[in-house]
Write a protein that holds these residues in place. Structure first.
Motif, PDB file in Angstrom:
ATOM      1  N   LEU A 246       6.543  -9.420  -0.283  1.00  0.00           N
ATOM      2  CA  LEU A 246       5.088  -9.286  -0.172  1.00  0.00           C
ATOM      3  C   LEU A 246       4.423 -10.485  -0.814  1.00  0.00           C
ATOM      4  O   LEU A 246       4.884 -10.988  -1.841  1.00  0.00           O
ATOM      5  CB  LEU A 246       4.605  -8.023  -0.893  1.00  0.00           C
ATOM      6  CG  LEU A 246       5.187  -6.676  -0.473  1.00  0.00           C
ATOM      7  CD1 LEU A 246       4.523  -5.562  -1.276  1.00  0.00           C
ATOM      8  CD2 LEU A 246       5.010  -6.439   1.018  1.00  0.00           C
TER       9      LEU A 246
ATOM     10  N   GLN B  59      -0.863  -8.830   0.221  1.00  0.00           N
ATOM     11  CA  GLN B  59      -0.180  -7.601   0.630  1.00  0.00           C
ATOM     12  C   GLN B  59       0.093  -6.694  -0.567  1.00  0.00           C
ATOM     13  O   GLN B  59      -0.022  -5.470  -0.462  1.00  0.00           O
ATOM     14  CB  GLN B  59       1.129  -7.958   1.334  1.00  0.00           C
ATOM     15  CG  GLN B  59       0.935  -8.649   2.679  1.00  0.00           C
ATOM     16  CD  GLN B  59       2.231  -9.239   3.209  1.00  0.00           C
ATOM     17  OE1 GLN B  59       3.029  -9.808   2.455  1.00  0.00           O
ATOM     18  NE2 GLN B  59       2.450  -9.104   4.502  1.00  0.00           N
ATOM     19  N   ALA B  60       0.457  -7.303  -1.700  1.00  0.00           N
ATOM     20  CA  ALA B  60       0.715  -6.511  -2.909  1.00  0.00           C
ATOM     21  C   ALA B  60      -0.551  -5.804  -3.378  1.00  0.00           C
ATOM     22  O   ALA B  60      -0.501  -4.673  -3.872  1.00  0.00           O
ATOM     23  CB  ALA B  60       1.267  -7.408  -4.016  1.00  0.00           C
TER      24      ALA B  60
ATOM     25  N   CYS C 214      -1.309  -2.710  -0.964  1.00  0.00           N
ATOM     26  CA  CYS C 214      -0.470  -1.517  -1.107  1.00  0.00           C
ATOM     27  C   CYS C 214      -0.533  -0.932  -2.515  1.00  0.00           C
ATOM     28  O   CYS C 214       0.025   0.147  -2.748  1.00  0.00           O
ATOM     29  CB  CYS C 214       0.975  -1.828  -0.723  1.00  0.00           C
ATOM     30  SG  CYS C 214       1.887  -2.829  -1.914  1.00  0.00           S
TER      31      CYS C 214
END
Length: 243
Positions: free
Chosen positions: A162, A166-167, A170
């Motif tokens: 990631l 993206q981290a 999520c």
């Protein structure tokens, strides 16, 4: 080595081994665990910040350490997991600042931090299965808890990478910032905590951890046993031999 800096009611630890992308050795785990434990009992410390030197968080556990433990007939207990236990027991808020890579325990330790700032191009990866190993640091409980079971599978089973954005999407990290700004942002958050009542911060953190703390400790013990066995497996030895 681990560098330590103190400013008023905040203490800042820097993982500093840039020649190996700040990969942890046994002595580094022990040093950082000791520093975190000491800070947790320091009545003047309201917040702890952890970052890496020279634009990298950490490449995780030094592979030479894994190789040594894989062939040692009488291996010592994992210093990495001992550090995680100290982090889990820490009532003082812990803030991580991630730039560059956060590999293996560099990712799973973040699940025991209270806030994580990451640069947009930071990279997060857990390659345990690729090494013939299993997840550690109680991540089999904490990662599904924070990210959901399917995203946890993406990281822990599939070994997906990631980026910072993206981290953030999520929930692996709290806030995504421009590259090079993670540490300043983390220190600014720590300064805000320094103005809050220390005992109230610590009591609130304990209450927030209480519903899942025993599950995480049980997971840590289960993982420790299986990880140790997998470390001596042909799968792991072959993987380490190729690297």
């Amino acid at each position: 080595m681990i560098n330590k800096y103190r400013e008023q009611k905040t203490i800042h630890f820097v993982i500093d081994r840039p020649s190996k992308k700040n990969a942890f050795t046994r002595s580094m785990y022990e040093q950082l665990a000791g520093y975190v434990r000491e800070a947790n009992y320091d009545e003047q410390v309201h917040a702890i910040v952890i970052s890496g030197a020279e634009g990298v968080f950490t490449a995780g556990n030094d592979l030479d350490d894994f190789r040594a433990r894989a062939t040692d007939v009488n291996p010592k207990p994992s210093a990495g997991l001992a550090f995680i236990e100290v982090l889990m027991a820490c009532d003082t808020p812990v803030i991580a600042a991630v730039e560059g890579v956060a590999i293996g325990i560099g990712t799973t330790m973040l699940l025991h931090c209270d806030s994580v700032f990451a640069g947009r191009s930071a990279r997060f990866k857990t390659a345990f299965v690729d090494l013939g190993l299993v997840p550690e640091a109680a991540s089999t409980v904490t990662m599904p808890l924070h990210l959901g079971s399917r995203m946890a599978a993406e990281l822990l089973l599939f070994g997906e990478t990631l980026d910072g954005t993206q981290a953030g999407e999520c929930g692996l990290v709290s806030r995504v910032v421009d590259d090079g700004q993670a540490l300043d942002s983390a220190l600014a958050m720590a300064a805000r905590l320094a103005d809050k009542p220390r005992d109230a911060l610590r009591a609130s953190k304990r209450l927030m951890k209480a519903p899942w703390e025993s599950q995480a400790r049980q997971a840590l013990d289960r993982e420790r046993e299986v990880f140790s066995a997998r470390l001596r497996s042909d799968d792991c030895r072959n993987a380490l031999g190729r690297m």
